[in-house]
Design an enzyme around this catalytic site. Structure first.
Site, short mmCIF file in Angstrom:
data_model
loop_
_atom_site.label_atom_id
_atom_site.label_comp_id
_atom_site.label_asym_id
_atom_site.label_seq_id
_atom_site.Cartn_x
_atom_site.Cartn_y
_atom_site.Cartn_z
N ALA A 23 0.81 -1.23 0.00
CA ALA A 23 0.00 0.00 0.00
C ALA A 23 0.84 1.27 0.00
O ALA A 23 0.30 2.37 0.01
CB ALA A 23 -0.95 -0.01 1.19
N ARG A 25 2.71 2.67 -2.28
CA ARG A 25 2.70 3.49 -3.50
C ARG A 25 1.90 2.80 -4.60
O ARG A 25 1.35 1.71 -4.39
CB ARG A 25 4.14 3.76 -3.97
CG ARG A 25 4.92 2.49 -4.27
CD ARG A 25 6.24 2.83 -4.97
NE ARG A 25 6.73 1.65 -5.65
CZ ARG A 25 7.85 1.02 -5.32
NH1 ARG A 25 8.61 1.48 -4.34
NH2 ARG A 25 8.23 -0.05 -5.99
N VAL A 73 5.34 -9.84 2.84
CA VAL A 73 4.26 -10.79 2.55
C VAL A 73 4.73 -12.24 2.43
O VAL A 73 3.92 -13.15 2.41
CB VAL A 73 3.46 -10.39 1.28
CG1 VAL A 73 2.79 -9.04 1.44
CG2 VAL A 73 4.34 -10.44 0.02
N TYR A 164 7.24 -13.71 -13.78
CA TYR A 164 6.09 -12.85 -13.44
C TYR A 164 4.78 -13.44 -14.00
O TYR A 164 3.77 -13.52 -13.30
CB TYR A 164 6.36 -11.46 -14.02
CG TYR A 164 5.34 -10.41 -13.67
CD1 TYR A 164 5.32 -9.84 -12.39
CD2 TYR A 164 4.43 -9.95 -14.61
CE1 TYR A 164 4.39 -8.85 -12.07
CE2 TYR A 164 3.50 -8.97 -14.30
CZ TYR A 164 3.49 -8.41 -13.03
OH TYR A 164 2.58 -7.44 -12.72
N ALA A 166 4.17 -16.54 -14.76
CA ALA A 166 3.84 -17.76 -14.02
C ALA A 166 3.24 -17.42 -12.67
O ALA A 166 2.26 -18.04 -12.24
CB ALA A 166 5.10 -18.62 -13.85
N LYS A 168 1.55 -14.74 -11.84
CA LYS A 168 0.22 -14.15 -11.98
C LYS A 168 -0.79 -15.17 -12.49
O LYS A 168 -1.97 -15.13 -12.11
CB LYS A 168 0.27 -12.92 -12.90
CG LYS A 168 1.11 -11.77 -12.33
CD LYS A 168 0.57 -11.25 -11.00
CE LYS A 168 1.28 -9.99 -10.53
NZ LYS A 168 0.74 -9.47 -9.26
#
Ligand code: NAP
Length: 256
Positions: A23, A25, A73, A164, A166, A168
């Site tokens: 969160a 930016r 995360v 990237y 893969a 997503k």
């Protein structure tokens, strides 16, 4: 953000508790601010709490409630702790936006193990970890909205982005499966797949590439973070209560 863009979608999220990852930016900030403007209390998550200062200040200026929470995360213990804390402090968690994401582009022949691992860890594992943690309070409350930020790269592929794309595509599979698992508890799970949106992530591509990209987009422009935030607001709203397991593409017609 102008007054005009603020008012493009009007929905009432008063009483809802939301959490947005990444969160600090870009899309995450626009999403967090939009949810708050609609009345939600928003837990803003990013790697460093300091980087969230501007997002939290923007929300506070509107009179809404926000808190900055530091969390990588990919750290499962911290993710569980953050979700527990939000649910305890604010009395629940109703809306989760899995937005944190990175790129580490390279053609597959030259892609390094660490480029592959970092992208899969943050984009896919991070989404799984927050989804698993948030499912508990949402199932208990028998209501919830999980919205995962995927990408058109996960739908159509993109040279230089094997890792990237893969990650997503994985997020989209995760979305569809969790939607089926949680539907019985009135928790909807959807993905938003942005095309090229003007943020620091795409600015890194350079103006020459971006000009070529603009020519491929039928609407003739890059998206604005608010274009994505508005799609997220809709999916978070009561109006989207019968929509689950779907991918909403926000790309100016790129994949049409
Ligand atoms: P951005 O400007 O690079 O912002 C991403 C945010 O995520 C940053 O604040 C970053 O923090 C944070 N982040 C990175 N790793 C993290 C971690 N391990 N834990 C917690 N937070 C972390 O990206 P964006 O353009 O807004 O993109 C947001 C999402 O949309 C991503 O999932 C991206 O893949 C997706 N997307 C973007 C576009 C686009 O055109 N912009 C298109 C399709 C999809 P730091 O700055 O501290 O690293």
């Amino acid at each position: 953000m102008t007054e005009e863009t603020k008012r493009r979608i009007s929905t009432d999220l008063t009483g809802q508790i939301a959490l947005v990852t990444g969160a600090a930016r870009g899309l995450g900030r626009a999403i967090a601010v939009s949810l708050a403007q609609s009345g939600a209390k928003v837990a803003c998550v990013d790697v460093n709490a300091e980087s969230l200062a501007e997002t939290v200040a923007t929300i506070a200026a509107t009179g809404a409630a926000a808190k900055a929470m530091a969390c990588d995360v990919t750290d499962g213990d911290r993710v569980a702790e953050v979700v527990k804390q939000v649910a305890e402090d604010w009395g629940g968690l109703h809306i989760l936006i899995n937005n944190a994401g990175i790129t580490r582009d390279n053609v597959v022949m030259r892609m390094k193990d660490d480029q592959w691992d970092a992208v899969i860890a943050i984009n896919l594992r991070g989404t799984f970890l927050f989804t698993r943690a948030a499912a508990k309070p949402m199932m208990k409350a028998r209501r919830g909205r999980i919205i995962n930020i995927a990408s058109v790269s996960g739908l159509m592929g993109n040279p230089g982005q094997a890792n990237y794309s893969a990650s997503k595509a994985g997020v989209i599979g995760l979305t569809r499966t969790v939607a089926k698992e949680l539907a019985g508890r009135n928790v909807t799970v959807n993905a938003v797949a942005p095309g090229f949106i003007a943020t620091e992530m795409t600015a890194a591509l350079g103006e020459e590439i971006l000009e070529a990209v603009r020519k491929q987009i039928p609407l003739g422009r890059l998206g604005d973070p608010q274009d994505v935030a508005d799609a997220v607001l809709f999916l978070a709203s009561e109006a989207a209560g019968f929509i689950t397991g779907q991918v909403l593409t926000v790309d100016g017609g790129l994949t049409a």
